[in-house]
Design a protein around this motif. Structure first.
Motif, PDB file in Angstrom:
ATOM      1  N   ARG A  65      15.677  -1.036  -4.102  1.00 22.82           N
ATOM      2  CA  ARG A  65      16.009  -2.354  -3.579  1.00 22.82           C
ATOM      3  C   ARG A  65      15.047  -3.375  -4.160  1.00 22.82           C
ATOM      4  O   ARG A  65      13.853  -3.103  -4.331  1.00 22.82           O
ATOM      5  CB  ARG A  65      15.922  -2.381  -2.052  1.00 22.82           C
ATOM      6  N   TRP A  66      15.550  -4.578  -4.426  1.00 18.35           N
ATOM      7  CA  TRP A  66      14.732  -5.618  -5.038  1.00 18.35           C
ATOM      8  C   TRP A  66      13.541  -5.971  -4.157  1.00 18.35           C
ATOM      9  O   TRP A  66      12.414  -6.076  -4.636  1.00 18.35           O
ATOM     10  CB  TRP A  66      15.599  -6.860  -5.297  1.00 18.35           C
ATOM     11  N   SER A  67      13.746  -6.137  -2.870  1.00 17.63           N
ATOM     12  CA  SER A  67      12.662  -6.517  -1.961  1.00 17.63           C
ATOM     13  C   SER A  67      11.624  -5.408  -1.842  1.00 17.63           C
ATOM     14  O   SER A  67      10.420  -5.669  -1.804  1.00 17.63           O
ATOM     15  CB  SER A  67      13.230  -6.863  -0.586  1.00 17.63           C
ATOM     16  N   ALA A  68      12.089  -4.155  -1.781  1.00 14.52           N
ATOM     17  CA  ALA A  68      11.140  -3.043  -1.675  1.00 14.52           C
ATOM     18  C   ALA A  68      10.310  -2.914  -2.949  1.00 14.52           C
ATOM     19  O   ALA A  68       9.097  -2.645  -2.896  1.00 14.52           O
ATOM     20  CB  ALA A  68      11.893  -1.746  -1.391  1.00 14.52           C
ATOM     21  N   MET A  69      10.946  -3.090  -4.114  1.00 16.20           N
ATOM     22  CA  MET A  69      10.216  -3.023  -5.372  1.00 16.20           C
ATOM     23  C   MET A  69       9.166  -4.121  -5.460  1.00 16.20           C
ATOM     24  O   MET A  69       8.045  -3.914  -5.915  1.00 16.20           O
ATOM     25  CB  MET A  69      11.192  -3.156  -6.541  1.00 16.20           C
ATOM     26  N   LEU A  70       9.526  -5.332  -5.016  1.00 16.04           N
ATOM     27  CA  LEU A  70       8.580  -6.439  -5.049  1.00 16.04           C
ATOM     28  C   LEU A  70       7.392  -6.167  -4.139  1.00 16.04           C
ATOM     29  O   LEU A  70       6.240  -6.391  -4.519  1.00 16.04           O
ATOM     30  CB  LEU A  70       9.289  -7.721  -4.630  1.00 16.04           C
ATOM     31  N   GLU A  71       7.659  -5.657  -2.959  1.00 16.55           N
ATOM     32  CA  GLU A  71       6.577  -5.368  -2.014  1.00 16.55           C
ATOM     33  C   GLU A  71       5.606  -4.342  -2.584  1.00 16.55           C
ATOM     34  O   GLU A  71       4.382  -4.482  -2.473  1.00 16.55           O
ATOM     35  CB  GLU A  71       7.164  -4.883  -0.697  1.00 16.55           C
ATOM     36  N   ARG A  72       6.136  -3.295  -3.228  1.00 14.35           N
ATOM     37  CA  ARG A  72       5.268  -2.264  -3.789  1.00 14.35           C
ATOM     38  C   ARG A  72       4.444  -2.796  -4.959  1.00 14.35           C
ATOM     39  O   ARG A  72       3.272  -2.447  -5.112  1.00 14.35           O
ATOM     40  CB  ARG A  72       6.108  -1.057  -4.236  1.00 14.35           C
ATOM     41  N   GLU A  73       5.059  -3.642  -5.788  1.00 19.57           N
ATOM     42  CA  GLU A  73       4.321  -4.162  -6.941  1.00 19.57           C
ATOM     43  C   GLU A  73       3.235  -5.133  -6.506  1.00 19.57           C
ATOM     44  O   GLU A  73       2.133  -5.137  -7.074  1.00 19.57           O
ATOM     45  CB  GLU A  73       5.292  -4.833  -7.917  1.00 19.57           C
ATOM     46  N   VAL A  74       3.505  -5.961  -5.509  1.00 20.11           N
ATOM     47  CA  VAL A  74       2.482  -6.874  -4.994  1.00 20.11           C
ATOM     48  C   VAL A  74       1.335  -6.074  -4.370  1.00 20.11           C
ATOM     49  O   VAL A  74       0.162  -6.373  -4.590  1.00 20.11           O
ATOM     50  CB  VAL A  74       3.096  -7.847  -3.974  1.00 20.11           C
ATOM     51  N   ALA A  75       1.667  -5.033  -3.613  1.00 20.73           N
ATOM     52  CA  ALA A  75       0.623  -4.209  -3.002  1.00 20.73           C
ATOM     53  C   ALA A  75      -0.184  -3.454  -4.051  1.00 20.73           C
ATOM     54  O   ALA A  75      -1.399  -3.281  -3.914  1.00 20.73           O
ATOM     55  CB  ALA A  75       1.252  -3.233  -2.009  1.00 20.73           C
ATOM     56  N   ARG A  76       0.475  -2.996  -5.131  1.00 22.90           N
ATOM     57  CA  ARG A  76      -0.236  -2.241  -6.171  1.00 22.90           C
ATOM     58  C   ARG A  76      -1.265  -3.098  -6.897  1.00 22.90           C
ATOM     59  O   ARG A  76      -2.363  -2.633  -7.234  1.00 22.90           O
ATOM     60  CB  ARG A  76       0.777  -1.674  -7.180  1.00 22.90           C
ATOM     61  N   THR A  77      -0.910  -4.355  -7.162  1.00 19.12           N
ATOM     62  CA  THR A  77      -1.792  -5.236  -7.924  1.00 19.12           C
ATOM     63  C   THR A  77      -2.677  -6.108  -7.040  1.00 19.12           C
ATOM     64  O   THR A  77      -3.494  -6.865  -7.563  1.00 19.12           O
ATOM     65  CB  THR A  77      -0.961  -6.139  -8.838  1.00 19.12           C
ATOM     66  N   ALA A  78      -2.539  -6.006  -5.731  1.00 22.49           N
ATOM     67  CA  ALA A  78      -3.324  -6.859  -4.826  1.00 22.49           C
ATOM     68  C   ALA A  78      -4.836  -6.699  -4.989  1.00 22.49           C
ATOM     69  O   ALA A  78      -5.559  -7.698  -4.983  1.00 22.49           O
ATOM     70  CB  ALA A  78      -2.916  -6.588  -3.376  1.00 22.49           C
ATOM     71  N   PRO A  79      -5.371  -5.479  -5.144  1.00 21.82           N
ATOM     72  CA  PRO A  79      -6.831  -5.374  -5.284  1.00 21.82           C
ATOM     73  C   PRO A  79      -7.385  -6.109  -6.500  1.00 21.82           C
ATOM     74  O   PRO A  79      -8.538  -6.547  -6.480  1.00 21.82           O
ATOM     75  CB  PRO A  79      -7.059  -3.859  -5.397  1.00 21.82           C
ATOM     76  N   LEU A  80      -6.596  -6.237  -7.576  1.00 18.42           N
ATOM     77  CA  LEU A  80      -7.067  -6.926  -8.773  1.00 18.42           C
ATOM     78  C   LEU A  80      -6.772  -8.423  -8.727  1.00 18.42           C
ATOM     79  O   LEU A  80      -7.621  -9.240  -9.084  1.00 18.42           O
ATOM     80  CB  LEU A  80      -6.417  -6.316 -10.019  1.00 18.42           C
ATOM     81  N   ARG A  81      -5.573  -8.797  -8.296  1.00 16.73           N
ATOM     82  CA  ARG A  81      -5.142 -10.195  -8.388  1.00 16.73           C
ATOM     83  C   ARG A  81      -5.516 -11.009  -7.156  1.00 16.73           C
ATOM     84  O   ARG A  81      -5.693 -12.223  -7.248  1.00 16.73           O
ATOM     85  CB  ARG A  81      -3.633 -10.255  -8.614  1.00 16.73           C
ATOM     86  N   ASP A  82      -5.615 -10.386  -5.982  1.00 15.58           N
ATOM     87  CA  ASP A  82      -6.020 -11.082  -4.756  1.00 15.58           C
ATOM     88  C   ASP A  82      -5.171 -12.342  -4.541  1.00 15.58           C
ATOM     89  O   ASP A  82      -5.680 -13.459  -4.441  1.00 15.58           O
ATOM     90  CB  ASP A  82      -7.505 -11.433  -4.819  1.00 15.58           C
ATOM     91  N   TYR A  83      -3.866 -12.159  -4.436  1.00  8.48           N
ATOM     92  CA  TYR A  83      -2.946 -13.288  -4.336  1.00  8.48           C
ATOM     93  C   TYR A  83      -3.212 -14.113  -3.084  1.00  8.48           C
ATOM     94  O   TYR A  83      -3.505 -13.577  -2.013  1.00  8.48           O
ATOM     95  CB  TYR A  83      -1.496 -12.793  -4.299  1.00  8.48           C
ATOM     96  N   THR A  84      -3.051 -15.423  -3.221  1.00 12.79           N
ATOM     97  CA  THR A  84      -3.112 -16.327  -2.070  1.00 12.79           C
ATOM     98  C   THR A  84      -1.739 -16.856  -1.688  1.00 12.79           C
ATOM     99  O   THR A  84      -1.524 -17.232  -0.534  1.00 12.79           O
ATOM    100  CB  THR A  84      -4.032 -17.518  -2.374  1.00 12.79           C
ATOM    101  N   HIS A  85      -0.800 -16.906  -2.640  1.00 12.19           N
ATOM    102  CA  HIS A  85       0.541 -17.416  -2.375  1.00 12.19           C
ATOM    103  C   HIS A  85       1.581 -16.561  -3.108  1.00 12.19           C
ATOM    104  O   HIS A  85       1.276 -15.950  -4.148  1.00 12.19           O
ATOM    105  CB  HIS A  85       0.689 -18.873  -2.816  1.00 12.19           C
ATOM    106  N   LEU A  86       2.772 -16.560  -2.554  1.00  9.98           N
ATOM    107  CA  LEU A  86       3.903 -15.862  -3.154  1.00  9.98           C
ATOM    108  C   LEU A  86       5.081 -16.831  -3.220  1.00  9.98           C
ATOM    109  O   LEU A  86       5.399 -17.502  -2.234  1.00  9.98           O
ATOM    110  CB  LEU A  86       4.284 -14.630  -2.328  1.00  9.98           C
ATOM    111  N   ILE A  87       5.700 -16.926  -4.382  1.00 15.02           N
ATOM    112  CA  ILE A  87       6.857 -17.790  -4.579  1.00 15.02           C
ATOM    113  C   ILE A  87       8.075 -16.900  -4.836  1.00 15.02           C
ATOM    114  O   ILE A  87       8.133 -16.192  -5.842  1.00 15.02           O
ATOM    115  CB  ILE A  87       6.653 -18.767  -5.748  1.00 15.02           C
TER     116      ILE A  87
END
Length: 442
Positions: free
Chosen positions: A374-396
């Motif tokens: 699913r598109w939403s599930a894939m996005l959630e996993r990719e954001v979580a995978r890269t979160a320790p490096l990118r430390d996102y503050t916003h999502l568009i």
């Protein structure tokens, strides 16, 4: 209090309250396009404004933000020594001209210099796809062989930082190692001088692995001659009673035959390269030359770079072009941007640095390993995978009509690496840059 205790306290205050001056040295030879991407990423390092020094055989461009040194000799050790003598930083980092560091790369490397005894810090290197690890934590022995249980920690010149006092004390890099074993020789001399080496898993660099004189289709006879000279020089300096010539010839023969099977190298080419390697290994190596005279640091603590807003943009299929245009504009305005695009195919995930100044993640929803395509599930996993490096503050995010939703993210908790979205969100019509910047800043 002893002198050693006073030094430890001084280093603790330095790392916690001040940002040390940092110089980054990039040795370049014939890779103008990949070098431009490397410099883009170095200029966008989080919290740090490094001094960037390029040692190259090409003429200097019209870029006043980079210190350019002309160096025509095909010798990575002398090129790095030239960069060391021109640098002013208290910490000196090294990156290849076909590599792109993560935005947090320098900050993570600096965190490793937390005690006075640490002289070198390094981290992992990802391969061309930006996902799988190319070089991880590894050790080596006195013969220069990489082994997981080696007594000395191996660092790669693609991702490495040195304390200026440490590299000055041992006289820089040995010019006999024009290519191959140059970092291994330097690390072994650091260890013998009493310095420690540290590994930081979160200091990540992406490496494109371009072909060179001893690797890939671009191998040359001269490159294999230098390879043999480096092995002979290392044996003379660190393991005179051991010979690794047979192991080296066997390993290189296997690599060359693989190129021959792929049609990238002729049988005559394989024989010529092996002959050059054996001839160089049989010749006696020159004694160690005089060490480079590296000056002491002339720069004090650096002014930290202001913190930036870190944005992840996840468009739908019909809005990908608008999202890439928005990513380019946000990058020009100083935002740290990641674009995550997915298509409804079985395509492996690939992470590349885009020439417009952002990381682009591309993959298929039906790629291997996805239990729930699913598109939403894939996005959630990719954001979580890269979160320790990118430390996102916003999502568009985008909807099916082509509009964008700007959402503020909270930091992930320790127990579960997942982001929670704020209930307050704003709509940006058709990924308009002005509206997006206003929503991100307010």
């Amino acid at each position: 209090m002893s002198n050693g205790s006073r030094r430890s306290c001084a280093i603790t205050i330095w790392t916690e309250r001040m940002t040390p001056s940092v110089s980054v040295i990039v040795a370049n030879r014939g890779r103008a396009w990949s070098l431009s991407l490397t410099l883009q990423a170095l200029k966008r390092q989080r919290h740090i404004k490094p001094e960037i020094i390029v040692v190259s055989d090409a003429p200097a461009p019209r870029d006043l933000s980079v210190h350019w040194l002309r160096h025509d000799e095909a010798n990575v050790a002398t090129a790095r020594n030239a960069g060391l003598m021109a640098s002013t930083g208290q910490i000196i980092a090294f990156c290849d001209d076909d590599a792109v560091p993560e935005p947090s790369w320098l900050s993570q490397l600096l965190a490793g210099f937390d005690t006075d005894e640490v002289g070198a810090v390094g981290g992992p290197v990802l391969g061309p796809d930006g996902v799988r690890e190319q070089w991880g934590e590894m050790g080596f022995d006195r013969r220069g062989r990489d082994t997981p249980d080696g007594p000395f920690r191996k660092l790669n010149g693609t991702n490495m930082a040195l304390r200026r006092k440490a590299i000055t004390a041992i006289g820089g890099f040995d010019p006999r190692f024009a290519y191959y074993l140059d970092e291994t020789d330097m690390l072994l001399r650091l260890h013998d001088a009493g310095w420690r080496t540290r590994w930081i898993p979160s200091a990540v660099v992406h490496h494109a692995t371009r072909s060179n004189a001893i690797r890939g289709a671009g191998t040359t006879v001269a490159g294999f001659t230098q390879l043999g000279r480096s092995v002979a020089a290392f044996a003379r300096s660190h393991s005179p009673d051991c010979s690794q010539a047979e192991d080296m010839v066997r390993d290189q023969r296997r690599r060359l035959l693989r190129l021959h099977d792929l049609g990238l190298l002729s049988g005559h080419g394989v024989a010529a390269r092996l002959k050059a390697l054996k001839g160089a290994l049989k010749k006696a190596s020159d004694p160690a030359p005089d060490r480079a005279d590296i000056p002491a640091s002339v720069a004090g603590p650096a002014d930290p770079r202001p913190d930036s807003i870190r944005v992840a943009i996840a468009p739908r299929i019909l809005s990908r072009r608008s999202a890439r245009r928005l990513a380019r504009d946000l990058s020009l305005h100083g935002f740290e941007v990641t674009v995550i695009t997915q298509i409804w195919l079985n395509r492996p995930l690939c992470v590349k640095w885009h020439p417009d100044g952002y990381f682009h993640h591309r993959g298929g929803v039906f790629r291997a390993g996805n239990r729930w395509p699913r598109w939403s599930a894939m996005l959630e996993r990719e954001v979580a995978r890269t979160a320790p490096l990118r430390d996102y503050t916003h999502l568009i995010l985008s909807n099916r009509r082509g509009d964008a939703f700007v959402l503020k993210l909270e930091r992930p908790t320790v127990a579960k690496i997942s982001y929670r979205m704020d209930r307050k969100w704003q709509i940006v019509r058709k990924f308009d840059t002005t509206s997006a910047i206003d929503a991100l800043q307010h």
